[in-house]
Design an enzyme around this catalytic site. Structure first.
Site, mmCIF file in Angstrom:
data_model
loop_
_atom_site.group_PDB
_atom_site.id
_atom_site.type_symbol
_atom_site.label_atom_id
_atom_site.label_comp_id
_atom_site.label_asym_id
_atom_site.label_seq_id
_atom_site.Cartn_x
_atom_site.Cartn_y
_atom_site.Cartn_z
ATOM 1 N N LYS A 194 0.867 -1.190 0.000
ATOM 2 C CA LYS A 194 0.000 0.000 0.000
ATOM 3 C C LYS A 194 0.899 1.233 0.000
ATOM 4 O O LYS A 194 1.510 1.588 0.992
ATOM 5 C CB LYS A 194 -0.916 0.038 1.229
ATOM 6 C CG LYS A 194 -2.128 0.875 0.939
ATOM 7 C CD LYS A 194 -2.517 1.994 1.853
ATOM 8 C CE LYS A 194 -1.757 3.024 2.514
ATOM 9 N NZ LYS A 194 -1.765 4.325 1.850
ATOM 10 N N GLY A 246 7.130 4.581 8.186
ATOM 11 C CA GLY A 246 6.338 5.801 8.302
ATOM 12 C C GLY A 246 6.609 6.493 9.614
ATOM 13 O O GLY A 246 7.660 6.288 10.242
ATOM 14 N N SER A 247 5.654 7.279 10.033
ATOM 15 C CA SER A 247 5.865 8.117 11.218
ATOM 16 C C SER A 247 5.714 7.305 12.503
ATOM 17 O O SER A 247 5.104 6.225 12.503
ATOM 18 C CB SER A 247 4.851 9.254 11.214
ATOM 19 O OG SER A 247 3.556 8.712 11.301
ATOM 20 N N GLY A 251 3.156 4.317 13.199
ATOM 21 C CA GLY A 251 3.867 3.050 13.409
ATOM 22 C C GLY A 251 3.432 2.362 14.695
ATOM 23 O O GLY A 251 3.262 1.136 14.733
ATOM 24 N N GLU A 269 9.807 0.679 10.611
ATOM 25 C CA GLU A 269 10.905 1.628 10.351
ATOM 26 C C GLU A 269 10.310 3.013 10.495
ATOM 27 O O GLU A 269 9.574 3.471 9.616
ATOM 28 C CB GLU A 269 11.454 1.435 8.930
ATOM 29 C CG GLU A 269 12.104 0.091 8.682
ATOM 30 C CD GLU A 269 13.365 -0.125 9.491
ATOM 31 O OE1 GLU A 269 13.921 0.857 10.044
ATOM 32 O OE2 GLU A 269 13.784 -1.281 9.610
ATOM 33 N N CYS A 303 14.065 10.211 6.439
ATOM 34 C CA CYS A 303 14.005 9.773 7.830
ATOM 35 C C CYS A 303 15.362 9.769 8.499
ATOM 36 O O CYS A 303 15.483 9.991 9.694
ATOM 37 C CB CYS A 303 13.399 8.384 7.910
ATOM 38 S SG CYS A 303 14.339 7.171 6.968
ATOM 39 N N GLU A 399 10.277 15.769 15.576
ATOM 40 C CA GLU A 399 10.683 15.557 14.178
ATOM 41 C C GLU A 399 9.915 16.532 13.284
ATOM 42 O O GLU A 399 8.693 16.602 13.351
ATOM 43 C CB GLU A 399 10.363 14.121 13.741
ATOM 44 C CG GLU A 399 10.837 13.834 12.319
ATOM 45 C CD GLU A 399 10.344 12.491 11.770
ATOM 46 O OE1 GLU A 399 9.184 12.129 12.026
ATOM 47 O OE2 GLU A 399 11.125 11.823 11.070
#
Ligand code: NDP
Length: 495
Positions: A194, A246-247, A251, A269, A303, A399
């Site tokens: 996805k 992703g974030s 996550g 990740e 990232c 972040e």
């Protein structure tokens, strides 16, 4: 300065109605469910994709399960490697088309799409292909006592876990997509990917190329949609593993959903607030060049990029002055313009978030350079450097995932380590120095999955990558990924 001419194949691809790629063919989405794809350089709509329903997600998982038990299981390990190498050749042959598509929906500079996104995806794909025939178990000799003549032997098998749900963010959709697709296929798993709703086009084209390369129908499926499609995917009982990038907040939700679904294994990740330490002996000019290259690449939407810079007090003034000057000279322009050195942010939502950080910085901090959105169509902002107000400044802890670097001086190594490790995240870090013995003493004390010396942000397929603390669970690349995509089966034999 001017935009490159789009290839006719790109114009034709954009104009197509885009649904999903399931069981080796395009599947149109349900009527009335679509997502507009915007070009970040202009803000205009360039294409549309379907927004998956739960039934379409289920169809994709069924197709992946069928291929896992059937067509892909019948392909020998060697042949799997051959097919993945053929896919790499096809991606290479269509590199310009893929680079243009990626630039159009992500705002990534065309130079970066060509030279990093596509070119490095090939390096990763070919590296993974080499693992196909090298995945092995072990043999062992059990110590069970023998009362007669019987003997024992044992061995382990590494078996593919099954259907993988690959959930990909918008910043490097091809490369991160390839990491998941190649890890799954080379270990004998099949996959439903996805992509992010912002950047769905390139993986659809790659799924087409995979069929041409010989990947059997159903082994690689792509479903398009919003976060809800990702959530449905994780919840499917036939999904054996979730590979998410992703974030952190998403996550954590994904990890919980995977556990709740079926104790489904998940590798996560996630994001970071990566620290770079510039020691007292650092060469300021080369550090400036290195930070410009690694903190502002793809407008900081990487990232692994550094966002917190701890600079020895003796070098802060020279460093920030030179960094500000270097950033001020960057040419900002359309992502399709090869002369532009700094392009747009990836989407309107992210622009809004970054502008929010600018407002906070301008209200409470010293802004060395940048700090503004550009008054032009598209999602453009300036590369920015901010001085932190002490170690607790929130700008050093949240972040931004944008082109904002926050600088704080340090006086000694003890204080430096305390500040570097004062973060819930631990994805990457770097130490910039000419004194390797100092760097080697610091490395074991830095809480991060990857530590670089005199560099930052560079990834290599042979070197495992992943986070500690809230930056994730699991490792990609090297041989480390094999554990996450395979199950260990033990076999004991009496003879
Ligand atoms: P998000 O976490 O918002 O989204 C990542 C993916 O998850 C997208 O495909 C998204 O779909 C999907 N998603 C959203 N909600 C759900 C849900 N509830 N269940 C399942 N899937 C869901 O991240 P971004 O796309 O904004 O990417 C930026 C983040 O990714 C940054 O924090 C960055 O640090 C991190 N990142 C980490 C990397 C690493 O290797 N550690 C590498 C690259 C990025 P949709 O987009 O359609 O909402």
């Amino acid at each position: 300065m001017s935009d490159i001419q789009l290839l006719p194949a790109v114009v034709e691809f954009l104009a197509r109605p885009h649904g999903h790629f399931i069981d080796g063919r395009y599947v149109a989405g349900e009527a009335g469910r679509s997502i507009d794809i915007h070009d970040p350089s202009s803000g205009t709509i360039v294409s549309r994709v379907a927004d998956a329903s739960e039934a379409e997600v289920q169809q994709a998982v069924r197709s992946a399960r069928h291929a896992f038990k059937g067509a892909w299981a019948e392909v020998s390990p060697y042949q799997k490697g051959v097919i993945l190498n053929r896919l790499a050749d096809l991606i290479e042959a269509n590199a310009e088309e893929l680079a243009q598509l990626e630039t159009l929906c992500s705002g990534k500079s065309i130079n970066l799409s060509r030279g990093l996104e596509i070119a490095q995806s090939l390096v990763f794909l070919r590296y993974f292909a080499g693992w196909a025939s090298k995945i092995t178990g072990q043999t062992m000799t059990p110590s069970i006592p023998s009362f007669g003549t019987e003997r024992y032997t044992a061995f382990t098998l590494r078996e593919p876990v099954g259907v993988v749900a690959g959930i990909v963010p918008w910043n490097f959709s091809v490369m991160i997509g390839i990491w998941k697709i190649a890890s799954a296929l080379v270990t004998g798993c099949t996959i439903v990917v996805k992509p992010s709703e912002y950047t769905p086009l390139t993986l659809l084209r790659i799924a087409e190329l995979a069929i041409e390369a010989g990947v059997p129908a159903g082994a690689l499926n792509v479903v398009n949609g919003r976060g809800s499609a990702g959530q449905w995917l994780i919840e499917q009982p036939q999904v054996a593993k979730v590979a998410f990038t992703g974030s952190v907040p998403t996550g954590i939700a994904v990890g919980k959903a995977a556990m709740a679904a079926n104790l489904t294994r998940a590798t996560l990740e996630l994001g970071g607030k990566n620290a770079a330490a510039l020691l007292a002996d650092v060469d300021v000019d080369s550090a400036v060049a290195g930070i410009v290259q690694t903190a502002y690449v793809h407008q900081g939407q990487v990232c692994a990029s550094p966002e917190r810079l701890y600079v020895h007090r003796s070098k802060v003034q020279a460093f920030t002055q030179k960094l500000g000057a270097a950033l001020g000279q960057m040419t900002i322009g359309s992502a399709l313009d090869p002369q532009a050195q700094f392009g747009p942010l990836a989407n309107a939502q992210h622009l809004e978030k970054i502008v929010g950080f600018f407002e906070r910085a301008k209200a409470s901090n010293t802004v060395v350079c940048g700090g503004n959105a550009l008054d032009r169509p598209g999602y453009f902002v300036e590369p920015t450097v901010v001085l932190a107000n002490g170690a607790d400044d929130p700008l050093l802890h949240e972040e931004t995932f944008g082109p904002i670097v926050c600088v704080l001086p340090f006086d000694d190594e003890e204080q430096l380590l305390e500040m570097m490790n004062d973060s819930p995240y631990g994805l990457t870090a770097s130490v910039w120095t000419n004194d390797l013995s100092k760097a080697l003493r610091l490395i074991p004390q830095i809480e991060a999955g990857t530590v670089w010396v005199n560099m930052h942000t560079f990834l290599d397929p042979a070197v495992p990558f992943g986070g500690v603390k809230a930056s994730g669970v699991g490792r990609e690349f090297g041989s480390a990924f094999i554990e996450d995509y395979t199950e260990l089966k033990s076999v004991m034999i009496r003879y």
